[in-house]
Motif scaffolding. Structure first.
Motif, PDB file in Angstrom:
ATOM      1  N   ASP A  37      29.393   9.019  18.829  1.00  0.00           N
ATOM      2  CA  ASP A  37      30.074   9.618  19.729  1.00  0.00           C
ATOM      3  C   ASP A  37      29.611   9.102  21.054  1.00  0.00           C
ATOM      4  OD1 ASP A  37      31.045  10.733  17.589  1.00  0.00           O
ATOM      5  OD2 ASP A  37      30.095  12.711  17.982  1.00  0.00           O
ATOM      6  N   LEU A  38      28.840   8.555  21.562  1.00  0.00           N
ATOM      7  CA  LEU A  38      28.519   8.502  23.050  1.00  0.00           C
ATOM      8  C   LEU A  38      28.459   7.453  23.025  1.00  0.00           C
ATOM      9  CD1 LEU A  38      27.183   9.275  25.433  1.00  0.00           C
ATOM     10  CD2 LEU A  38      25.185   8.157  24.662  1.00  0.00           C
ATOM     11  N   GLY A  39      28.165   6.278  21.699  1.00  0.00           N
ATOM     12  CA  GLY A  39      28.856   5.166  21.771  1.00  0.00           C
ATOM     13  C   GLY A  39      30.265   4.990  22.188  1.00  0.00           C
ATOM     14  N   THR A  40      31.007   5.497  21.793  1.00  0.00           N
ATOM     15  CA  THR A  40      32.622   5.487  21.903  1.00  0.00           C
ATOM     16  C   THR A  40      32.888   6.629  23.451  1.00  0.00           C
ATOM     17  OG1 THR A  40      32.506   6.904  19.508  1.00  0.00           O
ATOM     18  CG2 THR A  40      34.810   6.715  20.870  1.00  0.00           C
ATOM     19  N   ASP A  41      32.161   7.441  24.212  1.00  0.00           N
ATOM     20  CA  ASP A  41      32.233   7.830  24.893  1.00  0.00           C
ATOM     21  C   ASP A  41      32.067   6.567  26.010  1.00  0.00           C
ATOM     22  OD1 ASP A  41      32.968  10.148  24.287  1.00  0.00           O
ATOM     23  OD2 ASP A  41      31.406  11.445  24.687  1.00  0.00           O
ATOM     24  N   LEU A  42      31.046   4.957  25.821  1.00  0.00           N
ATOM     25  CA  LEU A  42      30.647   4.747  26.929  1.00  0.00           C
ATOM     26  C   LEU A  42      31.382   3.431  26.435  1.00  0.00           C
ATOM     27  CD1 LEU A  42      26.279   5.496  26.150  1.00  0.00           C
ATOM     28  CD2 LEU A  42      28.342   5.392  28.333  1.00  0.00           C
ATOM     29  N   GLY A  43      32.106   3.262  25.368  1.00  0.00           N
ATOM     30  CA  GLY A  43      33.318   2.221  25.061  1.00  0.00           C
ATOM     31  C   GLY A  43      32.417   1.206  24.350  1.00  0.00           C
ATOM     32  N   LEU A  44      31.148   1.212  23.667  1.00  0.00           N
ATOM     33  CA  LEU A  44      30.297   0.514  22.599  1.00  0.00           C
ATOM     34  C   LEU A  44      31.090   0.729  21.127  1.00  0.00           C
ATOM     35  CD1 LEU A  44      27.122   1.635  24.171  1.00  0.00           C
ATOM     36  CD2 LEU A  44      28.603  -0.735  24.299  1.00  0.00           C
ATOM     37  N   THR A  45      31.159  -0.527  20.876  1.00  0.00           N
ATOM     38  CA  THR A  45      30.918  -0.621  19.142  1.00  0.00           C
ATOM     39  C   THR A  45      30.072  -0.561  18.763  1.00  0.00           C
ATOM     40  OG1 THR A  45      33.455  -1.631  19.167  1.00  0.00           O
ATOM     41  CG2 THR A  45      32.071  -0.729  17.052  1.00  0.00           C
ATOM     42  N   VAL A  46      29.030   1.144  18.006  1.00  0.00           N
ATOM     43  CA  VAL A  46      28.099   1.717  17.654  1.00  0.00           C
ATOM     44  C   VAL A  46      27.820   1.650  16.351  1.00  0.00           C
ATOM     45  CG1 VAL A  46      25.762   2.624  17.815  1.00  0.00           C
ATOM     46  CG2 VAL A  46      27.642   2.442  19.722  1.00  0.00           C
ATOM     47  N   GLU A  47      27.330   0.584  15.198  1.00  0.00           N
ATOM     48  CA  GLU A  47      27.156   0.408  13.956  1.00  0.00           C
ATOM     49  C   GLU A  47      25.325   0.958  13.419  1.00  0.00           C
ATOM     50  OE1 GLU A  47      28.896  -2.368  12.153  1.00  0.00           O
ATOM     51  OE2 GLU A  47      27.419  -2.249   9.930  1.00  0.00           O
ATOM     52  N   VAL A  48      25.325   1.856  13.273  1.00  0.00           N
ATOM     53  CA  VAL A  48      23.602   2.560  12.982  1.00  0.00           C
ATOM     54  C   VAL A  48      23.339   2.435  11.284  1.00  0.00           C
ATOM     55  CG1 VAL A  48      22.705   4.657  13.294  1.00  0.00           C
ATOM     56  CG2 VAL A  48      24.660   4.730  14.764  1.00  0.00           C
ATOM     57  N   ARG A  49      22.347   2.013  11.833  1.00  0.00           N
ATOM     58  CA  ARG A  49      21.850   1.740  10.019  1.00  0.00           C
ATOM     59  C   ARG A  49      20.360   2.263   9.471  1.00  0.00           C
ATOM     60  NH1 ARG A  49      23.190  -4.648   9.913  1.00  0.00           N
ATOM     61  NH2 ARG A  49      25.621  -4.661  10.103  1.00  0.00           N
ATOM     62  N   GLN A  50      19.923   2.261   8.427  1.00  0.00           N
ATOM     63  CA  GLN A  50      18.871   2.684   7.933  1.00  0.00           C
ATOM     64  C   GLN A  50      18.386   2.124   7.256  1.00  0.00           C
ATOM     65  OE1 GLN A  50      17.590   4.802   5.391  1.00  0.00           O
ATOM     66  NE2 GLN A  50      14.952   4.434   6.772  1.00  0.00           N
ATOM     67  N   THR A  51      16.858   1.384   7.152  1.00  0.00           N
ATOM     68  CA  THR A  51      16.029   1.094   5.627  1.00  0.00           C
ATOM     69  C   THR A  51      14.988   1.288   5.625  1.00  0.00           C
ATOM     70  OG1 THR A  51      16.144  -0.827   3.848  1.00  0.00           O
ATOM     71  CG2 THR A  51      16.222  -1.601   6.542  1.00  0.00           C
ATOM     72  N   ASP A  52      13.958   1.479   4.101  1.00  0.00           N
ATOM     73  CA  ASP A  52      13.176   1.712   3.744  1.00  0.00           C
ATOM     74  C   ASP A  52      12.436  -0.079   4.124  1.00  0.00           C
ATOM     75  OD1 ASP A  52      13.307   4.286   4.376  1.00  0.00           O
ATOM     76  OD2 ASP A  52      13.375   4.777   2.441  1.00  0.00           O
ATOM     77  N   SER A  53      13.583  -0.908   3.614  1.00  0.00           N
ATOM     78  CA  SER A  53      12.676  -2.134   3.782  1.00  0.00           C
ATOM     79  C   SER A  53      12.732  -3.268   5.031  1.00  0.00           C
ATOM     80  CB  SER A  53      13.460  -2.615   2.951  1.00  0.00           C
ATOM     81  OG  SER A  53      13.830  -4.439   2.814  1.00  0.00           O
ATOM     82  N   GLU A  54      11.733  -4.155   5.281  1.00  0.00           N
ATOM     83  CA  GLU A  54      10.842  -4.986   6.198  1.00  0.00           C
ATOM     84  C   GLU A  54      11.972  -5.809   5.854  1.00  0.00           C
ATOM     85  OE1 GLU A  54       7.333  -6.049   5.994  1.00  0.00           O
ATOM     86  OE2 GLU A  54       7.554  -6.335   8.226  1.00  0.00           O
ATOM     87  N   SER A  55      12.268  -6.371   4.914  1.00  0.00           N
ATOM     88  CA  SER A  55      12.561  -8.108   4.733  1.00  0.00           C
ATOM     89  C   SER A  55      14.094  -7.164   5.143  1.00  0.00           C
ATOM     90  CB  SER A  55      12.643  -8.078   2.827  1.00  0.00           C
ATOM     91  OG  SER A  55      13.773  -8.779   2.594  1.00  0.00           O
ATOM     92  N   GLU A  56      14.630  -6.559   4.803  1.00  0.00           N
ATOM     93  CA  GLU A  56      16.359  -5.902   5.171  1.00  0.00           C
ATOM     94  C   GLU A  56      16.729  -5.350   6.804  1.00  0.00           C
ATOM     95  OE1 GLU A  56      17.942  -2.353   3.514  1.00  0.00           O
ATOM     96  OE2 GLU A  56      19.529  -3.582   3.329  1.00  0.00           O
TER      97      GLU A  56
END
Ligand code: DQA
Length: 144
Positions: A37-56
Motif C-alpha cells: 500500500d505504501l509503495g502504491t502511495d509513493l508511486g513505486l511498484t513493490v514486490e514482496v517475497r519471502q524464502t527460507d532458502s539462502e540459495s533462492e
C-alpha cells in the motif's frame, strides 16, 4: 514506475505467531499489505517475497542486479553469518542501486550473535527496531 523488491529471509513467513513479544502481532500478509500500500502511495511498484532458502534469496539479489532494481532486504538469521548473501548484496550497490537492510527488532539489544551483521557493510543503509515501520521507512528512503 520504479520497481522495488522487498526480500525476506528465513522464518519471516511466521510473523504474527513467531515470538510476537519481539516481532509484533502483524502477520506476514499484514506486512505485505502495509508495504504494498505504501509503495502504491509513493508511486513505486513493490514486490514482496519471502524464502527460507539462502540459495533462492541469492538468486533474487542476482535478479535485482540484472534488472537494476532497488532492494529492501530483511536477511533474518542470514544477517549474522551469510558471506554468500553479502557477496550477492554488494553487487546490488555496486550497480548503483540501493539496498536497505531492515529488521523488525533491534538486533543490538538482543543476543550477542545478533550484534554482528555481515550485510550492513555493503548496504546503502540500515533500519532496525521499528517493527513493520522499518520497512515503510526503507521504502520512503528509496522513494526520496
Ligand atoms: C530479524 C532479526 C534477526 O536476528 C532474526 O534472525 C530474524 C529477524 C528482525 O527482523 O528483527 O529472523 O532480522
Amino acid at each position: 514506475m520504479q520497481k522495488v523488491l522487498v526480500l525476506n529471509g528465513p522464518n519471516l513467513a511466521r510473523l504474527g505467531s513467531r515470538e510476537p513479544d519481539i516481532y509484533g502481532s502483524t502477520n506476514y500478509e499484514g506486512l505485505v499489505s502495509a508495504v504494498t500500500d505504501l509503495g502504491t502511495d509513493l508511486g513505486l511498484t513493490v514486490e514482496v517475497r519471502q524464502t527460507d532458502s539462502e540459495s533462492e534469496l541469492i538468486g533474487w539479489l542476482h535478479e535485482a542486479v540484472d534488472g537494476e532494481i532497488d532492494v529492501v532486504l530483511n536477511p533474518a538469521a542470514f544477517t549474522h553469518y551469510s558471506y554468500a548473501l553479502r557477496d550477492a548484496a554488494v553487487q546490488v550497490t555496486k550497480t548503483g542501486r540501493k539496498l536497505i537492510e531492515v529488521h523488525l527488532s533491534n538486533p543490538h539489544t538482543r543476543e550477542e550473535f545478533r550484534h554482528t551483521s555481515v550485510i550492513s557493510g555493503v548496504a546503502t543503509g540500515v533500519i532496525a527496531g521499528f517493527g513493520v515501520t522499518s520497512y515503510l521507512l526503507a521504502l520512503s528512503a528509496i522513494a526520496n
